[in-house]
Design a protein around this motif. Structure first.
Motif, PDB file in Angstrom:
ATOM      1  N   GLU A 239       0.839  -1.185   0.000  1.00 44.33           N
ATOM      2  CA  GLU A 239       0.000   0.000   0.000  1.00 44.33           C
ATOM      3  C   GLU A 239       0.880   1.244   0.000  1.00 44.33           C
ATOM      4  O   GLU A 239       1.867   1.312   0.732  1.00 44.33           O
ATOM      5  N   VAL A 240       0.517   2.217  -0.816  1.00 43.42           N
ATOM      6  CA  VAL A 240       1.272   3.462  -0.916  1.00 43.42           C
ATOM      7  C   VAL A 240       1.060   4.273   0.368  1.00 43.42           C
ATOM      8  O   VAL A 240      -0.066   4.548   0.750  1.00 43.42           O
ATOM      9  N   THR A 241       2.171   4.625   1.045  1.00 38.73           N
ATOM     10  CA  THR A 241       2.077   5.437   2.258  1.00 38.73           C
ATOM     11  C   THR A 241       2.525   6.873   2.009  1.00 38.73           C
ATOM     12  O   THR A 241       2.054   7.778   2.685  1.00 38.73           O
ATOM     13  N   GLN A 242       3.438   7.074   1.048  1.00 38.68           N
ATOM     14  CA  GLN A 242       3.881   8.413   0.671  1.00 38.68           C
ATOM     15  C   GLN A 242       4.143   8.431  -0.831  1.00 38.68           C
ATOM     16  O   GLN A 242       4.680   7.475  -1.370  1.00 38.68           O
ATOM     17  N   ALA A 243       3.770   9.524  -1.476  1.00 42.56           N
ATOM     18  CA  ALA A 243       4.042   9.681  -2.903  1.00 42.56           C
ATOM     19  C   ALA A 243       4.365  11.138  -3.174  1.00 42.56           C
ATOM     20  O   ALA A 243       3.625  12.034  -2.775  1.00 42.56           O
TER      21      ALA A 243
ATOM     22  N   GLY B 205       6.375  13.470  -6.357  1.00 41.13           N
ATOM     23  CA  GLY B 205       7.139  13.539  -7.593  1.00 41.13           C
ATOM     24  C   GLY B 205       7.191  12.196  -8.291  1.00 41.13           C
ATOM     25  O   GLY B 205       6.170  11.573  -8.537  1.00 41.13           O
ATOM     26  N   SER B 206       8.387  11.751  -8.590  1.00 41.48           N
ATOM     27  CA  SER B 206       8.562  10.506  -9.334  1.00 41.48           C
ATOM     28  C   SER B 206       8.901   9.319  -8.434  1.00 41.48           C
ATOM     29  O   SER B 206       9.318   8.285  -8.931  1.00 41.48           O
ATOM     30  N   LYS B 207       8.719   9.461  -7.122  1.00 44.48           N
ATOM     31  CA  LYS B 207       9.033   8.371  -6.195  1.00 44.48           C
ATOM     32  C   LYS B 207       7.886   8.161  -5.218  1.00 44.48           C
ATOM     33  O   LYS B 207       7.097   9.065  -4.964  1.00 44.48           O
ATOM     34  N   ALA B 208       7.807   6.948  -4.689  1.00 38.56           N
ATOM     35  CA  ALA B 208       6.783   6.632  -3.696  1.00 38.56           C
ATOM     36  C   ALA B 208       7.351   5.624  -2.710  1.00 38.56           C
ATOM     37  O   ALA B 208       8.224   4.822  -3.047  1.00 38.56           O
ATOM     38  N   ILE B 209       6.842   5.685  -1.488  1.00 39.03           N
ATOM     39  CA  ILE B 209       7.183   4.697  -0.469  1.00 39.03           C
ATOM     40  C   ILE B 209       5.937   3.861  -0.233  1.00 39.03           C
ATOM     41  O   ILE B 209       4.849   4.394  -0.026  1.00 39.03           O
ATOM     42  N   VAL B 210       6.106   2.551  -0.292  1.00 37.64           N
ATOM     43  CA  VAL B 210       4.997   1.636  -0.062  1.00 37.64           C
ATOM     44  C   VAL B 210       5.331   0.733   1.115  1.00 37.64           C
ATOM     45  O   VAL B 210       6.498   0.453   1.385  1.00 37.64           O
ATOM     46  N   THR B 211       4.294   0.286   1.823  1.00 30.73           N
ATOM     47  CA  THR B 211       4.456  -0.634   2.940  1.00 30.73           C
ATOM     48  C   THR B 211       3.906  -1.988   2.523  1.00 30.73           C
ATOM     49  O   THR B 211       2.775  -2.088   2.039  1.00 30.73           O
ATOM     50  N   ILE B 212       4.707  -3.033   2.720  1.00 33.31           N
ATOM     51  CA  ILE B 212       4.312  -4.380   2.341  1.00 33.31           C
ATOM     52  C   ILE B 212       3.181  -4.860   3.244  1.00 33.31           C
ATOM     53  O   ILE B 212       3.286  -4.798   4.470  1.00 33.31           O
ATOM     54  N   GLN B 213       2.104  -5.332   2.639  1.00 36.86           N
ATOM     55  CA  GLN B 213       0.962  -5.881   3.364  1.00 36.86           C
ATOM     56  C   GLN B 213       1.033  -7.404   3.441  1.00 36.86           C
ATOM     57  O   GLN B 213       0.761  -7.987   4.481  1.00 36.86           O
ATOM     58  N   LYS B 214       1.380  -8.039   2.316  1.00 38.44           N
ATOM     59  CA  LYS B 214       1.490  -9.501   2.235  1.00 38.44           C
ATOM     60  C   LYS B 214       2.663  -9.855   1.340  1.00 38.44           C
ATOM     61  O   LYS B 214       2.918  -9.190   0.349  1.00 38.44           O
ATOM     62  N   GLY B 215       3.384 -10.914   1.678  1.00 32.89           N
ATOM     63  CA  GLY B 215       4.446 -11.422   0.828  1.00 32.89           C
ATOM     64  C   GLY B 215       5.810 -10.861   1.170  1.00 32.89           C
ATOM     65  O   GLY B 215       5.974 -10.122   2.134  1.00 32.89           O
ATOM     66  N   LYS B 216       6.792 -11.246   0.344  1.00 35.90           N
ATOM     67  CA  LYS B 216       8.175 -10.797   0.509  1.00 35.90           C
ATOM     68  C   LYS B 216       8.750 -10.434  -0.851  1.00 35.90           C
ATOM     69  O   LYS B 216       8.344 -10.962  -1.871  1.00 35.90           O
ATOM     70  N   LEU B 217       9.729  -9.529  -0.832  1.00 37.50           N
ATOM     71  CA  LEU B 217      10.385  -9.086  -2.063  1.00 37.50           C
ATOM     72  C   LEU B 217      11.853  -9.479  -2.058  1.00 37.50           C
ATOM     73  O   LEU B 217      12.505  -9.439  -1.024  1.00 37.50           O
ATOM     74  N   ALA B 218      12.357  -9.808  -3.243  1.00 36.25           N
ATOM     75  CA  ALA B 218      13.778 -10.079  -3.418  1.00 36.25           C
ATOM     76  C   ALA B 218      14.481  -8.892  -4.072  1.00 36.25           C
ATOM     77  O   ALA B 218      15.689  -8.781  -4.012  1.00 36.25           O
ATOM     78  N   GLY B 219      13.718  -8.009  -4.728  1.00 36.53           N
ATOM     79  CA  GLY B 219      14.295  -6.828  -5.357  1.00 36.53           C
ATOM     80  C   GLY B 219      14.284  -6.864  -6.866  1.00 36.53           C
ATOM     81  O   GLY B 219      14.518  -5.858  -7.520  1.00 36.53           O
TER      82      GLY B 219
END
Length: 86
Positions: free
Chosen positions: A60-64, A66-80
């Motif tokens: 879910e997007v918590t901050q947006a 310009g051209s960047k956004a910070i999202v918080t993971i709700q479910k799952g994991k990321l490898a990049g």
């Protein structure tokens, strides 16, 4: 008639895949993404797909700004190396 129908269906399908964003940094359950010209709003849900096309994470997007956004993971994991979709 059917060729025109399939043409418009094809355009609609590829337009949905045109959203471009990439992962810049992952820290805990926060992810910084580059939007590459797209617009996101706070509270919007986004997903991440792996190379096989399987959804591996919902965030879910918590901050947006310009051209960047910070999202918080709700479910799952990321490898990049996942693909971002809206």
């Amino acid at each position: 008639m059917s060729k025109i129908f399939y043409f418009f269906i094809g355009i609609f399908f590829f337009a949905q895949l045109s959203f471009a964003a990439s992962i810049i940094q992952i820290k805990g359950d926060k992810v910084l993404i580059s939007l590459d010209g797209e617009q996101l709003t706070v509270g919007q849900k986004i997903g991440f797909k792996n190379a096989e096309g399987k959804t591996v994470c919902i965030a879910e997007v918590t901050q947006a700004k310009g051209s960047k956004a910070i999202v918080t993971i709700q479910k799952g994991k990321l490898a990049g190396n996942e693909t971002v979709y809206f």
